[in-house]
Structures are given as C-alpha cells and as structure tokens.
Scaffold this motif. Structure first.
Motif, mmCIF file in Angstrom:
data_model
loop_
_atom_site.group_PDB
_atom_site.id
_atom_site.type_symbol
_atom_site.label_atom_id
_atom_site.label_comp_id
_atom_site.label_asym_id
_atom_site.label_seq_id
_atom_site.Cartn_x
_atom_site.Cartn_y
_atom_site.Cartn_z
ATOM 1 N N VAL A 6 0.858 -1.183 0.000
ATOM 2 C CA VAL A 6 0.000 0.000 0.000
ATOM 3 C C VAL A 6 0.894 1.233 0.000
ATOM 4 C CG1 VAL A 6 -1.772 1.289 1.239
ATOM 5 C CG2 VAL A 6 -1.837 -1.218 1.220
ATOM 6 N N LEU A 7 0.612 2.166 -0.920
ATOM 7 C CA LEU A 7 1.430 3.357 -1.122
ATOM 8 C C LEU A 7 0.634 4.592 -0.717
ATOM 9 C CD1 LEU A 7 2.796 2.441 -4.683
ATOM 10 C CD2 LEU A 7 3.578 1.611 -2.447
ATOM 11 N N LEU A 8 1.105 5.278 0.315
ATOM 12 C CA LEU A 8 0.384 6.437 0.847
ATOM 13 C C LEU A 8 1.312 7.644 0.873
ATOM 14 C CD1 LEU A 8 -1.968 6.418 3.971
ATOM 15 C CD2 LEU A 8 -0.456 8.338 3.502
ATOM 16 N N SER A 9 0.888 8.731 0.240
ATOM 17 C CA SER A 9 1.618 9.993 0.315
ATOM 18 C C SER A 9 0.871 10.918 1.263
ATOM 19 C CB SER A 9 1.724 10.640 -1.072
ATOM 20 O OG SER A 9 2.360 11.904 -0.976
ATOM 21 N N SER A 10 1.584 11.430 2.263
ATOM 22 C CA SER A 10 0.940 12.267 3.272
ATOM 23 C C SER A 10 1.430 13.706 3.179
ATOM 24 C CB SER A 10 1.230 11.729 4.684
ATOM 25 O OG SER A 10 2.629 11.726 4.944
ATOM 26 N N TYR A 11 0.541 14.626 3.551
ATOM 27 C CA TYR A 11 0.922 16.030 3.644
ATOM 28 C C TYR A 11 -0.059 16.739 4.573
ATOM 29 C CZ TYR A 11 1.924 20.897 2.582
ATOM 30 O OH TYR A 11 2.242 22.230 2.701
ATOM 31 N N ASN A 12 0.428 17.167 5.714
ATOM 32 C CA ASN A 12 -0.395 17.880 6.702
ATOM 33 C C ASN A 12 -1.734 17.171 6.924
ATOM 34 O OD1 ASN A 12 1.660 19.717 6.929
ATOM 35 N ND2 ASN A 12 0.635 21.362 5.809
ATOM 36 N N GLY A 13 -1.652 15.896 7.206
ATOM 37 C CA GLY A 13 -2.865 15.092 7.367
ATOM 38 C C GLY A 13 -3.123 14.629 8.784
ATOM 39 N N ALA A 14 -2.620 15.367 9.759
ATOM 40 C CA ALA A 14 -2.692 14.924 11.157
ATOM 41 C C ALA A 14 -4.120 14.693 11.643
ATOM 42 C CB ALA A 14 -1.989 15.944 12.065
ATOM 43 N N ASP A 15 -5.087 15.411 11.081
ATOM 44 C CA ASP A 15 -6.467 15.302 11.569
ATOM 45 C C ASP A 15 -7.067 13.921 11.337
ATOM 46 O OD1 ASP A 15 -6.352 17.908 12.379
ATOM 47 O OD2 ASP A 15 -7.458 18.714 10.662
ATOM 48 N N HIS A 16 -6.709 13.269 10.221
ATOM 49 C CA HIS A 16 -7.406 12.033 9.853
ATOM 50 C C HIS A 16 -6.500 10.851 9.525
ATOM 51 C CE1 HIS A 16 -10.955 14.523 9.692
ATOM 52 N NE2 HIS A 16 -10.471 15.262 8.711
ATOM 53 N N ILE A 17 -5.204 11.064 9.436
ATOM 54 C CA ILE A 17 -4.343 10.007 8.892
ATOM 55 C C ILE A 17 -4.297 8.768 9.777
ATOM 56 C CG2 ILE A 17 -2.156 10.795 9.927
ATOM 57 C CD1 ILE A 17 -0.880 10.133 7.145
ATOM 58 N N LYS A 18 -4.426 8.936 11.082
ATOM 59 C CA LYS A 18 -4.390 7.776 11.973
ATOM 60 C C LYS A 18 -5.552 6.827 11.680
ATOM 61 C CE LYS A 18 -3.746 6.537 16.825
ATOM 62 N NZ LYS A 18 -4.643 5.358 16.768
#
Length: 306
Positions: A6-18
């Motif tokens: 699974v390939l996930l790119s994150s950017y300022n996603g603290a609200d929902h990434i967990k």
C-alpha cells in the motif's frame, strides 16, 4: 497469499491520517506492507507516522515537498516488490475487505505466461468531514465501462480506489512521466492501453470530502460546475493533458493496438488540427459516462482545448 504493498503519500494530514492507517492495517487480507512518503508536512503528521514506524507497522520516507503526483510516483519506484499495489489517500477509511475484494478480482485476470498491466478500481461511499455517509458515488446496478477513449480525456479510477499489479508498476517505474496530470491517471492510461482495467460496482472506501481534497468528488452540482469552469478555462489544465498524452505516445505508441494508436494521435497534435477535431467531434461512442460531461468534452474539441 500474494503480497500487497500500500502506497500512501501524506501532507499535513494529522487530523485524519491515523484513522486511515488503522483501516489499512486492520484489513482482513493479511499479507500487506504499508509504505508512506511524507511530502514535507509542517503539522503533526510526521509525529504520528514515526509512532507507527517505531512499532514496525509501516515503512516511512521523509521527503521534501514535491507535490502529491511526484510523491506517489516516487513510492511506485522505491517501494519493495509485491504482487499488487494500492494507492491510498490520507483522509479516507477503507472497508475491512477492500484488499481481499481487489485481489480476488485481479487474480482472475492474471496470466502467468504473459503478464499484462492490470488495474482494479471500485465504487465508493462519499462522506462528510466527520465520515457520515452522504451518498454512494455510483448507484447499485450502474456499471462503468472504462475504455481507451475515456482514458484520454478522463481519469475514471481515482487513486484511493485503485489496485494494480506488478506488471503495471514496472511500466510506471521504468517510464516515470514528467507531465502526468495524476499518478492515478497515468496508471489508468498504462493499464487501459497495454493491459486491462476492471471495475467493481461494490464500494470499498469511505471517501472523506474535506476542504483540502484535490479531486471534486462529492461536490454539489453548482459547486462542481464552478470548480470545473475554473479548472477548464482559467488555467493550463488542458495544456498539461496534451503534454501528458504526447509523453504517453512517445513511450508506448508501438505497443498500442492499431485502433488505439489512431485514437491517441487525434489528441497529440501540437497545434489546432481541423481534421482531428472533426473526427473527435463525431466519434460515434461516448468519451465520458455522464451526458453533461460528454457535451462539455465535445465543446472542448470544437474550441481546441482538448
């Protein structure tokens, strides 16, 4: 059991990434490895990701901000080997059996004698910011029919509902585009032109509609038309599409069928071509599923935008 990365790119996603990461880790399918590239977050996203990394639950790459397209394509090139690969956005929540459903359908199409690029994409539920159900993207019983003509003007699969095989990954990693309008769109073009695309009408993702979404899914009709007008007429959106298609033609024209090669050539002229416009305008089949979208595309042909 075949492996899925699974390939996930994150950017300022603290609200929902967990919540998204937990839904990936809690899949009913066991053989999954999660790769995350952080695209230069400035909030608490990295702190969250490092906690999962410390527990051995994901492989983390801290990168500079290059934009989500390049970030995802970096993951395609640098993740470990697997049988299948799934794009994941940071705001959504996956159904527990998303990967199981995708693998089951992809396995039916795999040909060990001649591996071809395969792409699976599914229906999804549109939800509000708090993940309350709003609507299903495609009504039950409605079937999409992805084809090469559609892939030239539209990205029917979206990253978060896409799973593809290693044959597709190898093409993308080898010929990484410079002008892609989306990692998901380039994957769609590769698989539609060189292999096969499979649509599953069953939803597999709760797609969270926020103010930060890149795509327009889940907007009201009026908001969507305003968004589309700005995107289509107030920037270089179609110039970028033409660049992407010319690059695609450069890489793959010799591997396309004769029919698809001719269709692609109608979209890769560097200047307005009247004959190509007429052929596109009177093409006897639909480019897009929706009537409004289809009329819009035909109008864009006339004015030379596409």
């Amino acid at each position: 059991m075949k492996k899925v990365n699974v390939l996930l790119s994150s950017y300022n996603g603290a609200d929902h990434i967990k919540e998204q990461i937990d839904s990936i880790l809690n899949q009913t399918y066991d053989n999954i490895e999660l790769y995350v590239r952080d695209d230069g977050s400035t909030d608490g996203t990295l702190d969250i990701l490092k906690e999962y990394e410390a527990d051995g639950k994901l492989v983390l790459e801290q990168g500079k901000n290059v934009g989500f397209i390049k970030s995802f394509l970096w993951l395609v090139r640098h993740c470990g080997e697997a049988d299948y690969y799934a794009y994941a956005d940071q705001d959504d929540v996956w159904f527990p059996d998303k990967i199981s459903m995708a693998v089951e359908m992809l396995d039916k199409e795999e040909n060990s004698d001649k591996p071809l690029p395969l792409l699976y994409f599914s229906n999804y539920n549109i939800c509000d910011n708090d993940l309350n159900f709003v609507s299903m993207h495609d009504k039950q019983g409605v079937e999409k029919h992805p084809d090469f003509a559609n892939a030239l003007v539209d990205c029917m699969p979206l990253g978060f509902n896409s799973v593809f095989n290693d044959a597709a990954r190898r093409y993308i990693a080898k010929d990484t585009p410079k002008f892609s309008c989306g990692h998901d769109w380039w994957t769609y073009l590769v698989c539609q032109g060189l292999g096969k695309v499979i649509y599953d009408n069953r939803p597999t993702v709760s797609y969270r509609r926020t103010d930060h979404n890149v795509s327009a899914g889940g907007m009201s009709f009026i908001k969507f038309q305003i968004w589309r007008f700005k995107k289509f007429f107030l920037n270089d959106y179609f110039s970028n599409i033409r660049k992407m298609l010319r690059e695609y033609e450069y890489y793959y024209k010799d591997e396309l069928s004769k029919k698809d090669k001719k269709m692609l050539a109608l979209f890769t002229h560097k200047r307005y071509n009247f004959i190509a416009m007429i052929k596109k305008l009177f093409y006897p089949h639909r480019f897009r599923n929706g009537i409004v979208d289809e009329l819009m595309v035909r109008f864009l042909f006339i004015i030379g935008k596409l």
